[in-house]
Motif scaffolding. Structure first.
Motif, PDB file in Angstrom:
ATOM      1  N   GLN A  64       0.815  -1.221   0.000  1.00 60.71           N
ATOM      2  CA  GLN A  64       0.000   0.000   0.000  1.00 60.71           C
ATOM      3  C   GLN A  64       0.850   1.273   0.000  1.00 60.71           C
ATOM      4  OE1 GLN A  64      -2.596  -0.470   3.357  1.00 60.71           O
ATOM      5  NE2 GLN A  64      -3.880  -1.964   2.326  1.00 60.71           N
ATOM      6  N   GLN A  65       2.137   1.117   0.133  1.00 56.97           N
ATOM      7  CA  GLN A  65       3.030   2.285   0.177  1.00 56.97           C
ATOM      8  C   GLN A  65       3.465   2.653  -1.247  1.00 56.97           C
ATOM      9  OE1 GLN A  65       3.226   3.716   3.177  1.00 56.97           O
ATOM     10  NE2 GLN A  65       1.933   1.995   3.782  1.00 56.97           N
ATOM     11  N   ILE A  66       2.574   3.265  -1.990  1.00 56.32           N
ATOM     12  CA  ILE A  66       2.817   3.660  -3.376  1.00 56.32           C
ATOM     13  C   ILE A  66       3.727   4.889  -3.396  1.00 56.32           C
ATOM     14  CG2 ILE A  66       1.711   4.426  -5.523  1.00 56.32           C
ATOM     15  CD1 ILE A  66       0.996   1.574  -4.734  1.00 56.32           C
ATOM     16  N   ASP A  67       4.644   4.923  -4.365  1.00 55.88           N
ATOM     17  CA  ASP A  67       5.521   6.077  -4.548  1.00 55.88           C
ATOM     18  C   ASP A  67       4.688   7.220  -5.130  1.00 55.88           C
ATOM     19  OD1 ASP A  67       7.450   7.932  -5.081  1.00 55.88           O
ATOM     20  OD2 ASP A  67       8.663   6.630  -6.370  1.00 55.88           O
ATOM     21  N   VAL A  79       5.753   0.786  -5.796  1.00 52.47           N
ATOM     22  CA  VAL A  79       5.855   1.013  -4.361  1.00 52.47           C
ATOM     23  C   VAL A  79       7.130   1.783  -4.058  1.00 52.47           C
ATOM     24  CG1 VAL A  79       4.512  -1.018  -3.713  1.00 52.47           C
ATOM     25  CG2 VAL A  79       6.976  -1.210  -3.912  1.00 52.47           C
ATOM     26  N   ASP A  80       7.078   2.569  -3.011  1.00 51.37           N
ATOM     27  CA  ASP A  80       8.272   3.231  -2.487  1.00 51.37           C
ATOM     28  C   ASP A  80       9.013   2.165  -1.688  1.00 51.37           C
ATOM     29  OD1 ASP A  80      10.186   4.689  -1.173  1.00 51.37           O
ATOM     30  OD2 ASP A  80       8.793   6.119  -0.269  1.00 51.37           O
ATOM     31  N   PRO A  81      10.200   1.721  -2.141  1.00 48.84           N
ATOM     32  CA  PRO A  81      10.868   0.579  -1.503  1.00 48.84           C
ATOM     33  C   PRO A  81      11.127   0.771  -0.012  1.00 48.84           C
ATOM     34  CG  PRO A  81      11.958   1.130  -3.560  1.00 48.84           C
ATOM     35  CD  PRO A  81      10.949   2.199  -3.294  1.00 48.84           C
ATOM     36  N   ASP A  82      11.588   1.945   0.384  1.00 49.29           N
ATOM     37  CA  ASP A  82      11.880   2.171   1.802  1.00 49.29           C
ATOM     38  C   ASP A  82      10.613   2.176   2.646  1.00 49.29           C
ATOM     39  OD1 ASP A  82      14.592   2.317   1.235  1.00 49.29           O
ATOM     40  OD2 ASP A  82      14.518   4.490   0.897  1.00 49.29           O
ATOM     41  N   ALA A  83       9.587   2.872   2.162  1.00 51.34           N
ATOM     42  CA  ALA A  83       8.327   2.938   2.907  1.00 51.34           C
ATOM     43  C   ALA A  83       7.649   1.565   2.960  1.00 51.34           C
ATOM     44  CB  ALA A  83       7.394   3.964   2.275  1.00 51.34           C
ATOM     45  N   GLU A 105      13.280  -4.957  -8.029  1.00 54.65           N
ATOM     46  CA  GLU A 105      13.973  -3.811  -8.629  1.00 54.65           C
ATOM     47  C   GLU A 105      13.005  -2.849  -9.308  1.00 54.65           C
ATOM     48  OE1 GLU A 105      17.363  -2.998  -8.922  1.00 54.65           O
ATOM     49  OE2 GLU A 105      17.823  -4.548  -7.449  1.00 54.65           O
ATOM     50  N   ASP A 106      12.004  -3.382  -9.994  1.00 50.50           N
ATOM     51  CA  ASP A 106      11.065  -2.522 -10.728  1.00 50.50           C
ATOM     52  C   ASP A 106       9.992  -1.908  -9.832  1.00 50.50           C
ATOM     53  OD1 ASP A 106       9.504  -4.718 -10.176  1.00 50.50           O
ATOM     54  OD2 ASP A 106       8.990  -5.156 -12.266  1.00 50.50           O
ATOM     55  N   GLY A 107       9.950  -2.283  -8.556  1.00 45.92           N
ATOM     56  CA  GLY A 107       8.973  -1.726  -7.625  1.00 45.92           C
ATOM     57  C   GLY A 107       7.569  -2.257  -7.822  1.00 45.92           C
ATOM     58  N   GLN A 108       7.407  -3.289  -8.638  1.00 51.74           N
ATOM     59  CA  GLN A 108       6.080  -3.828  -8.932  1.00 51.74           C
ATOM     60  C   GLN A 108       5.667  -4.965  -8.014  1.00 51.74           C
ATOM     61  OE1 GLN A 108       3.750  -2.879 -11.404  1.00 51.74           O
ATOM     62  NE2 GLN A 108       5.046  -1.071 -11.360  1.00 51.74           N
ATOM     63  N   SER A 109       6.609  -5.546  -7.297  1.00 50.70           N
ATOM     64  CA  SER A 109       6.243  -6.664  -6.425  1.00 50.70           C
ATOM     65  C   SER A 109       7.018  -6.604  -5.104  1.00 50.70           C
ATOM     66  CB  SER A 109       6.477  -8.005  -7.122  1.00 50.70           C
ATOM     67  OG  SER A 109       7.838  -8.165  -7.429  1.00 50.70           O
ATOM     68  N   LEU A 110       6.408  -7.221  -4.112  1.00 48.83           N
ATOM     69  CA  LEU A 110       6.941  -7.233  -2.749  1.00 48.83           C
ATOM     70  C   LEU A 110       6.740  -8.632  -2.194  1.00 48.83           C
ATOM     71  CD1 LEU A 110       7.751  -5.311  -0.227  1.00 48.83           C
ATOM     72  CD2 LEU A 110       5.341  -5.435   0.300  1.00 48.83           C
ATOM     73  N   THR A 111       7.757  -9.170  -1.547  1.00 51.88           N
ATOM     74  CA  THR A 111       7.623 -10.486  -0.914  1.00 51.88           C
ATOM     75  C   THR A 111       8.037 -10.393   0.552  1.00 51.88           C
ATOM     76  OG1 THR A 111       9.857 -11.138  -1.561  1.00 51.88           O
ATOM     77  CG2 THR A 111       8.080 -11.769  -3.037  1.00 51.88           C
ATOM     78  N   VAL A 112       7.359 -11.160   1.380  1.00 54.89           N
ATOM     79  CA  VAL A 112       7.647 -11.227   2.810  1.00 54.89           C
ATOM     80  C   VAL A 112       7.739 -12.695   3.208  1.00 54.89           C
ATOM     81  CG1 VAL A 112       6.819 -10.699   5.138  1.00 54.89           C
ATOM     82  CG2 VAL A 112       6.464  -9.049   3.296  1.00 54.89           C
ATOM     83  N   THR A 113       8.776 -13.008   3.958  1.00 54.62           N
ATOM     84  CA  THR A 113       8.949 -14.357   4.498  1.00 54.62           C
ATOM     85  C   THR A 113       8.971 -14.257   6.015  1.00 54.62           C
ATOM     86  OG1 THR A 113      10.269 -14.995   2.584  1.00 54.62           O
ATOM     87  CG2 THR A 113      10.416 -16.407   4.512  1.00 54.62           C
ATOM     88  N   ALA A 139       3.000  -9.845  -3.181  1.00 59.44           N
ATOM     89  CA  ALA A 139       2.022  -8.940  -3.792  1.00 59.44           C
ATOM     90  C   ALA A 139       2.659  -8.363  -5.050  1.00 59.44           C
ATOM     91  CB  ALA A 139       1.652  -7.828  -2.831  1.00 59.44           C
ATOM     92  N   THR A 140       1.851  -8.256  -6.094  1.00 61.82           N
ATOM     93  CA  THR A 140       2.288  -7.656  -7.354  1.00 61.82           C
ATOM     94  C   THR A 140       1.285  -6.599  -7.758  1.00 61.82           C
ATOM     95  OG1 THR A 140       3.280  -9.761  -8.029  1.00 61.82           O
ATOM     96  CG2 THR A 140       2.887  -8.146  -9.763  1.00 61.82           C
ATOM     97  N   LEU A 141       1.775  -5.402  -8.062  1.00 62.38           N
ATOM     98  CA  LEU A 141       0.899  -4.329  -8.523  1.00 62.38           C
ATOM     99  C   LEU A 141       0.504  -4.617  -9.962  1.00 62.38           C
ATOM    100  CD1 LEU A 141       2.807  -1.255  -7.075  1.00 62.38           C
ATOM    101  CD2 LEU A 141       0.842  -2.428  -6.120  1.00 62.38           C
TER     102      LEU A 141
END
Length: 147
Positions: A64-67, A79-83, A105-113, A139-141
Motif C-alpha cells: 500500500q506504500q505507493i511512490d 511502491v516506495d521501496p523504503d516505505a 527492482e522494478d517496484g512492482q512486487s513485494l515479498t515477505v517471508t 504482492a504484485t501491482l
C-alpha cells in the motif's frame, strides 16, 4: 486338592499370569503417542497457516506504500521501496514475529517471508524439539496508469 486346581496345574496355565496386562499397557502407551503426534501435527499446521497469514498481511501493508512522486505524475504505479519495507517490518514487529522483506527492482512486487517456530507438546516426550516454520506472502501491482 480340587479337581479344577489339579487340571490347571497339569496344563501349566498358572504360568501365564500378567501377560495380558503388559499387552494392554503397551497398547495404551502406543495409542497415547499416536494421538499426541496427531495433535502436535495439527497444531503445527495451524501455526504454519498463521505464519502464512501474517506474511500476507505484512505484504499487503507494504504494497500500500505507493511512490507518490511517480503515481501523481503518471509515470508509473510502483511502491516506495523504503516505505514498503518499513510498513511491512512494522506490521511484523507489532505481531511479534521475525521476517524478511524484499522489494523487486522494478517496484512492482513485494515479498515477505515470516520465520516462526512451534514447540510440540507430545512429540517433545520422544525427543522432538522446536520445529521451524516459514510463511510466505507476495504482492504484485497489476494496475498501471494509462493501461
Amino acid at each position: 486338592m480340587t479337581r479344577w486346581r489339579r487340571r490347571l496345574r497339569l496344563h501349566g496355565s498358572c504360568q501365564d499370569r500378567g501377560g495380558l496386562e503388559l499387552f494392554y499397557a503397551g497398547t495404551v502407551l502406543i495409542a497415547f503417542l499416536i494421538i499426541g503426534l496427531v495433535v502436535d501435527g495439527g497444531l503445527a499446521l495451524n501455526r504454519m497457516s498463521e505464519a502464512d497469514y501474517l506474511a500476507q498481511e505484512a505484504t499487503r501493508a507494504g504494497a500500500q506504500q505507493i511512490d507518490p512522486g511517480q503515481a501523481i505524475t503518471g509515470e508509473a504505479l510502483v511502491v516506495d521501496p523504503d516505505a514498503a519495507q518499513a510498513a511491512a517490518r512494522a506490521f511484523l514487529r507489532r505481531e511479534g514475529v521475525d521476517g524478511d522483506v524484499a522489494v523487486a527492482e522494478d517496484g512492482q512486487s513485494l515479498t515477505v517471508t515470516v520465520h516462526a517456530t512451534y514447540q510440540p507438546y507430545f512429540a517433545s516426550l520422544i525427543g522432538v524439539g522446536e520445529v521451524p516454520l516459514t510463511g510466505h506472502g507476495a504482492a504484485t501491482l497489476l494496475h498501471r496508469p494509462g493501461g
